[in-house]
Design a protein around this motif. Structure first.
Motif, PDB file in Angstrom:
ATOM      1  N   ILE A  14      53.540  42.112  36.850  1.00 15.39           N
ATOM      2  CA  ILE A  14      52.878  42.496  38.107  1.00 15.39           C
ATOM      3  C   ILE A  14      51.913  41.384  38.481  1.00 15.39           C
ATOM      4  N   ILE A  15      52.077  40.813  39.649  1.00  7.55           N
ATOM      5  CA  ILE A  15      51.184  39.755  40.107  1.00  7.55           C
ATOM      6  C   ILE A  15      50.117  40.389  40.994  1.00  7.55           C
ATOM      7  N   GLY A  16      48.888  40.393  40.515  1.00  8.20           N
ATOM      8  CA  GLY A  16      47.777  40.915  41.308  1.00  8.20           C
ATOM      9  C   GLY A  16      47.242  42.216  40.750  1.00  8.20           C
ATOM     10  N   ALA A  17      45.970  42.202  40.369  1.00 10.33           N
ATOM     11  CA  ALA A  17      45.318  43.402  39.817  1.00 10.33           C
ATOM     12  C   ALA A  17      44.448  44.085  40.858  1.00 10.33           C
ATOM     13  N   GLY A  18      44.932  44.097  42.107  1.00  9.00           N
ATOM     14  CA  GLY A  18      44.248  44.856  43.146  1.00  9.00           C
ATOM     15  C   GLY A  18      44.681  46.313  43.052  1.00  9.00           C
ATOM     16  N   PRO A  19      44.277  47.140  44.007  1.00 10.93           N
ATOM     17  CA  PRO A  19      44.673  48.550  43.986  1.00 10.93           C
ATOM     18  C   PRO A  19      46.186  48.738  43.917  1.00 10.93           C
ATOM     19  N   GLY A  20      46.939  47.904  44.616  1.00  5.29           N
ATOM     20  CA  GLY A  20      48.403  48.037  44.602  1.00  5.29           C
ATOM     21  C   GLY A  20      48.990  47.748  43.231  1.00  5.29           C
ATOM     22  N   GLY A  21      48.590  46.646  42.644  1.00  5.52           N
ATOM     23  CA  GLY A  21      49.105  46.268  41.326  1.00  5.52           C
ATOM     24  C   GLY A  21      48.698  47.248  40.242  1.00  5.52           C
ATOM     25  N   LEU A  22      47.459  47.698  40.303  1.00  4.14           N
ATOM     26  CA  LEU A  22      46.970  48.625  39.278  1.00  4.14           C
ATOM     27  C   LEU A  22      47.640  49.992  39.405  1.00  4.14           C
ATOM     28  N   ILE A  37      50.027  42.631  33.659  1.00  8.35           N
ATOM     29  CA  ILE A  37      49.423  42.325  34.959  1.00  8.35           C
ATOM     30  C   ILE A  37      48.823  40.924  34.893  1.00  8.35           C
ATOM     31  N   TYR A  38      49.117  40.133  35.889  1.00  9.29           N
ATOM     32  CA  TYR A  38      48.536  38.790  36.005  1.00  9.29           C
ATOM     33  C   TYR A  38      47.647  38.749  37.245  1.00  9.29           C
ATOM     34  N   ASP A  39      46.513  38.090  37.121  1.00  8.45           N
ATOM     35  CA  ASP A  39      45.670  37.897  38.298  1.00  8.45           C
ATOM     36  C   ASP A  39      45.055  36.511  38.213  1.00  8.45           C
ATOM     37  N   LYS A  40      44.907  35.885  39.379  1.00  7.48           N
ATOM     38  CA  LYS A  40      44.325  34.537  39.375  1.00  7.48           C
ATOM     39  C   LYS A  40      42.832  34.562  39.084  1.00  7.48           C
ATOM     40  N   ASP A  41      42.192  35.717  39.323  1.00  2.00           N
ATOM     41  CA  ASP A  41      40.783  35.837  38.944  1.00  2.00           C
ATOM     42  C   ASP A  41      40.693  35.897  37.417  1.00  2.00           C
ATOM     43  N   THR A  42      39.705  35.225  36.859  1.00  2.30           N
ATOM     44  CA  THR A  42      39.603  35.173  35.402  1.00  2.30           C
ATOM     45  C   THR A  42      38.958  36.418  34.808  1.00  2.30           C
ATOM     46  N   ALA A  46      34.711  37.864  38.641  1.00  3.09           N
ATOM     47  CA  ALA A  46      34.903  36.483  39.097  1.00  3.09           C
ATOM     48  C   ALA A  46      34.448  36.286  40.544  1.00  3.09           C
ATOM     49  N   ARG A  47      34.511  37.335  41.332  1.00  2.63           N
ATOM     50  CA  ARG A  47      34.023  37.256  42.714  1.00  2.63           C
ATOM     51  C   ARG A  47      33.373  38.593  43.069  1.00  2.63           C
ATOM     52  N   THR A  48      32.624  38.593  44.151  1.00  5.96           N
ATOM     53  CA  THR A  48      31.889  39.816  44.482  1.00  5.96           C
ATOM     54  C   THR A  48      32.862  40.920  44.894  1.00  5.96           C
ATOM     55  N   SER A  52      33.819  50.274  49.640  1.00  4.09           N
ATOM     56  CA  SER A  52      34.636  51.415  49.218  1.00  4.09           C
ATOM     57  C   SER A  52      36.027  51.337  49.831  1.00  4.09           C
ATOM     58  N   LEU A  53      37.027  51.763  49.092  1.00  3.01           N
ATOM     59  CA  LEU A  53      38.369  51.878  49.647  1.00  3.01           C
ATOM     60  C   LEU A  53      38.469  53.185  50.418  1.00  3.01           C
ATOM     61  N   ASP A  54      39.131  53.107  51.562  1.00  2.00           N
ATOM     62  CA  ASP A  54      39.357  54.289  52.373  1.00  2.00           C
ATOM     63  C   ASP A  54      40.743  54.822  52.008  1.00  2.00           C
ATOM     64  N   LEU A  55      40.794  55.828  51.142  1.00  2.00           N
ATOM     65  CA  LEU A  55      42.084  56.338  50.663  1.00  2.00           C
ATOM     66  C   LEU A  55      42.481  57.585  51.449  1.00  2.00           C
TER      67      LEU A  55
HETATM   68  C1  LIG Z   1      37.196  41.562  54.417  1.00  2.00           C
HETATM   69  C2  LIG Z   1      37.986  42.797  54.045  1.00  2.00           C
HETATM   70  C3  LIG Z   1      37.394  44.053  54.162  1.00  2.00           C
HETATM   71  C4  LIG Z   1      38.085  45.217  53.827  1.00  2.00           C
HETATM   72  N1  LIG Z   1      37.458  46.422  53.934  1.00  2.00           N
HETATM   73  C5  LIG Z   1      38.103  47.538  53.570  1.00  2.00           C
HETATM   74  C6  LIG Z   1      37.439  48.813  53.609  1.00  2.00           C
HETATM   75  O1  LIG Z   1      36.279  48.921  54.000  1.00  2.00           O
HETATM   76  N2  LIG Z   1      38.118  49.930  53.235  1.00  2.00           N
HETATM   77  C7  LIG Z   1      39.422  49.839  52.807  1.00  2.00           C
HETATM   78  O2  LIG Z   1      40.000  50.855  52.445  1.00  2.00           O
HETATM   79  N3  LIG Z   1      40.067  48.652  52.742  1.00  2.00           N
HETATM   80  C8  LIG Z   1      39.447  47.508  53.108  1.00  2.00           C
HETATM   81  N4  LIG Z   1      40.099  46.311  53.050  1.00  2.00           N
HETATM   82  C9  LIG Z   1      41.499  46.319  52.640  1.00  2.00           C
HETATM   83  C10 LIG Z   1      41.636  46.405  51.127  1.00  2.00           C
HETATM   84  O3  LIG Z   1      40.909  45.361  50.539  1.00  2.00           O
HETATM   85  C11 LIG Z   1      43.122  46.276  50.830  1.00  2.00           C
HETATM   86  O4  LIG Z   1      43.820  47.339  51.460  1.00  2.00           O
HETATM   87  C12 LIG Z   1      43.426  46.341  49.343  1.00  2.00           C
HETATM   88  O5  LIG Z   1      42.586  45.473  48.595  1.00  2.00           O
HETATM   89  C13 LIG Z   1      44.876  45.937  49.161  1.00  2.00           C
HETATM   90  O6  LIG Z   1      45.195  46.034  47.780  1.00  2.00           O
HETATM   91  P1  LIG Z   1      46.279  45.098  47.156  1.00  2.00           P
HETATM   92  O7  LIG Z   1      46.378  45.488  45.717  1.00  2.00           O
HETATM   93  O8  LIG Z   1      47.526  45.161  47.969  1.00  2.00           O
HETATM   94  O9  LIG Z   1      45.765  43.586  47.337  1.00  2.00           O
HETATM   95  P2  LIG Z   1      44.411  42.905  46.843  1.00  2.00           P
HETATM   96  O10 LIG Z   1      43.298  43.876  46.674  1.00  2.00           O
HETATM   97  O11 LIG Z   1      44.212  41.754  47.777  1.00  2.00           O
HETATM   98  O12 LIG Z   1      44.760  42.374  45.402  1.00  2.00           O
HETATM   99  C14 LIG Z   1      45.593  41.261  45.206  1.00  2.00           C
HETATM  100  C15 LIG Z   1      45.225  40.627  43.885  1.00  2.00           C
HETATM  101  O13 LIG Z   1      46.178  39.607  43.611  1.00  2.00           O
HETATM  102  C16 LIG Z   1      45.507  38.478  43.116  1.00  2.00           C
HETATM  103  N5  LIG Z   1      46.359  37.328  43.433  1.00  2.00           N
HETATM  104  C17 LIG Z   1      46.629  36.842  44.658  1.00  2.00           C
HETATM  105  N6  LIG Z   1      47.469  35.809  44.554  1.00  2.00           N
HETATM  106  C18 LIG Z   1      47.740  35.659  43.245  1.00  2.00           C
HETATM  107  C19 LIG Z   1      48.550  34.740  42.502  1.00  2.00           C
HETATM  108  N7  LIG Z   1      49.259  33.784  43.110  1.00  2.00           N
HETATM  109  N8  LIG Z   1      48.592  34.856  41.166  1.00  2.00           N
HETATM  110  C20 LIG Z   1      47.871  35.824  40.528  1.00  2.00           C
HETATM  111  N9  LIG Z   1      47.081  36.717  41.176  1.00  2.00           N
HETATM  112  C21 LIG Z   1      47.028  36.630  42.525  1.00  2.00           C
HETATM  113  C22 LIG Z   1      44.161  38.466  43.800  1.00  2.00           C
HETATM  114  O14 LIG Z   1      43.189  37.787  43.017  1.00  2.00           O
HETATM  115  C23 LIG Z   1      43.844  39.974  43.890  1.00  2.00           C
HETATM  116  O15 LIG Z   1      43.090  40.437  42.780  1.00  2.00           O
HETATM  117  C24 LIG Z   1      39.423  45.133  53.371  1.00  2.00           C
HETATM  118  C25 LIG Z   1      40.042  43.866  53.257  1.00  2.00           C
HETATM  119  C26 LIG Z   1      39.323  42.724  53.582  1.00  2.00           C
HETATM  120  C27 LIG Z   1      40.017  41.371  53.451  1.00  2.00           C
END
Ligand SMILES: Cc1cc2nc3c(=O)[nH]c(=O)nc-3n(C[C@H](O)[C@H](O)[C@H](O)COP(=O)(O)OP(=O)(O)OC[C@H]3O[C@@H](n4cnc5c(N)ncnc54)[C@H](O)[C@@H]3O)c2cc1C
Length: 100
Positions: A14-22, A37-42, A46-48, A52-55
Motif C-alpha cells: 500500500i503506497i500512502g499511509a493517509g486515511p485511504g491507505g490505512l 504500508i509505505y509512506d514517503k514521510d519518515t 514529519a510534517r504538521t 479534522s476529517l469530515d467523515l
Molecule cells: C489543504 C487541505 C485541507 C483539507 N481539509 C480537509 C478538511 O478540513 N476536512 C476533510 O475531511 N478533508 C480535508 N482535506 C482532504 C483530506 O486531507 C483528504 O480527503 C484525505 O487526506 C485523503 O486521504 P488519502 O489517504 O487519499 O490521501 P492523503 O491523506 O494525501 O495520504 C497520502 C499519503 O501518501 C503519501 N505519499 C504520497 N506519495 C507517495 C509516494 N510516492 N511514496 C510513498 N508515499 C507517498 C503521503 O505522504 C501521504 O501520507 C484537506 C486537504 C487539503 C490538501
C-alpha cells in the motif's frame, strides 16, 4: 485449489499511509491478508497534522463500519453543527439557518 497446484499468498503493498491507505490496510487485516504500508514521510510527525476529517455517513463512516472501527470512531468523534447566523453589532439575529 486443485490437487498439486501451489497456493500463492498475496502480499499487498500500500503506497500512502493517509486515511485511504490505512483504511485499506485495516480491511486487509480483517481478511488476514498480509500487507506492508509505505509512506514517503519518515514518521507521523514529519510534517504538521491537518485539521479534522469530515467523515460523511454514506462514505467515510461506511468505510469505518466495514473496518469494524465505529466504536473507536464514536469515542473520539466531534460532531460539529452546520448552523449559520448573521448578527448585527447588537447581537440581533437577522438570518438564521439551523442544520437540524
Ligand atoms: C489543504 C487541505 C485541507 C483539507 N481539509 C480537509 C478538511 O478540513 N476536512 C476533510 O475531511 N478533508 C480535508 N482535506 C482532504 C483530506 O486531507 C483528504 O480527503 C484525505 O487526506 C485523503 O486521504 P488519502 O489517504 O487519499 O490521501 P492523503 O491523506 O494525501 O495520504 C497520502 C499519503 O501518501 C503519501 N505519499 C504520497 N506519495 C507517495 C509516494 N510516492 N511514496 C510513498 N508515499 C507517498 C503521503 O505522504 C501521504 O501520507 C484537506 C486537504 C487539503 C490538501
Amino acid at each position: 485449489m486443485r490437487s498439486g497446484s501451489v497456493m500463492l499468498q498475496s502480499h499487498i503493498g500500500i503506497i500512502g499511509a493517509g486515511p485511504g491507505g490505512l483504511t485499506l490496510a485495516r480491511l486487509l487485516q480483517l481478511q488476514s491478508i498480509p500487507f506492508t504500508i509505505y509512506d514517503k514521510d519518515t514518521s507521523p510527525s514529519a510534517r504538521t497534522e491537518g485539521g479534522s476529517l469530515d467523515l460523511q455517513t454514506e462514505s467515510g463512516q461506511r468505510a469505518l463500519e466495514a473496518a469494524g472501527l465505529m466504536d473507536q470512531f464514536n469515542r473520539v468523534a466531534r460532531y460539529q453543527g452546520q448552523d449559520a447566523k448573521l448578527l448585527d453589532k447588537h447581537g440581533n439575529i437577522h438570518i438564521e439557518h439551523l442544520s437540524t
